[in-house]
Design a protein around this motif. Sequence first.
Motif, PDB file in Angstrom:
ATOM      1  N   LEU A  45      38.253  30.910  48.547  1.00  0.00           N
ATOM      2  CA  LEU A  45      38.964  31.223  47.309  1.00  0.00           C
ATOM      3  C   LEU A  45      39.790  30.016  46.920  1.00  0.00           C
ATOM      4  O   LEU A  45      40.500  29.462  47.756  1.00  0.00           O
ATOM      5  CB  LEU A  45      39.917  32.404  47.515  1.00  0.00           C
ATOM      6  CG  LEU A  45      39.358  33.798  47.437  1.00  0.00           C
ATOM      7  CD1 LEU A  45      40.446  34.822  47.719  1.00  0.00           C
ATOM      8  CD2 LEU A  45      38.751  34.070  46.087  1.00  0.00           C
ATOM      9  N   ASP A  49      43.278  31.204  42.430  1.00  0.00           N
ATOM     10  CA  ASP A  49      42.823  32.587  42.424  1.00  0.00           C
ATOM     11  C   ASP A  49      43.675  33.440  43.358  1.00  0.00           C
ATOM     12  O   ASP A  49      43.998  34.586  43.041  1.00  0.00           O
ATOM     13  CB  ASP A  49      41.349  32.656  42.817  1.00  0.00           C
ATOM     14  CG  ASP A  49      40.659  33.883  42.262  1.00  0.00           C
ATOM     15  OD1 ASP A  49      41.192  34.496  41.313  1.00  0.00           O
ATOM     16  OD2 ASP A  49      39.579  34.234  42.768  1.00  0.00           O
ATOM     17  N   ARG A  52      46.814  34.120  41.508  1.00  0.00           N
ATOM     18  CA  ARG A  52      46.563  35.094  40.437  1.00  0.00           C
ATOM     19  C   ARG A  52      46.538  36.509  40.999  1.00  0.00           C
ATOM     20  O   ARG A  52      47.146  37.433  40.442  1.00  0.00           O
ATOM     21  CB  ARG A  52      45.231  34.788  39.753  1.00  0.00           C
ATOM     22  CG  ARG A  52      44.861  35.761  38.649  1.00  0.00           C
ATOM     23  CD  ARG A  52      43.426  35.561  38.190  1.00  0.00           C
ATOM     24  NE  ARG A  52      42.454  35.771  39.236  1.00  0.00           N
ATOM     25  CZ  ARG A  52      42.024  36.980  39.651  1.00  0.00           C
ATOM     26  NH1 ARG A  52      42.493  38.083  39.095  1.00  0.00           N
ATOM     27  NH2 ARG A  52      41.134  37.090  40.611  1.00  0.00           N
TER      28      ARG A  52
END
Length: 83
Positions: A45, A49, A52
């Motif tokens: 990842l 991300d 987020r």
Amino acid sequence: MIGFRLSAQRPPDPRRVNDVVVQRFDHVYEVDPALMRDHFQQHDLPAWDTRRIVDSRWEHLAWMHAHWADSVVSGEELMSAEE
């Protein structure tokens, strides 16, 4: 085309918290991916991300508190009530 270079968004190296938990970002705990590889395929990842997802969880928690909670009790309050 919108994109990013994963090499530029690599998360920091994990810091071991205990035998099964690692931490890459402050206040973000993960099960050690090495323990999960035998059970689930692991994906890289990007750092943005992860941030987020964490931000979305805080927003969701705030929404739940605003709509469903009569009061919010901190972990410290719970621990002091036990003693």
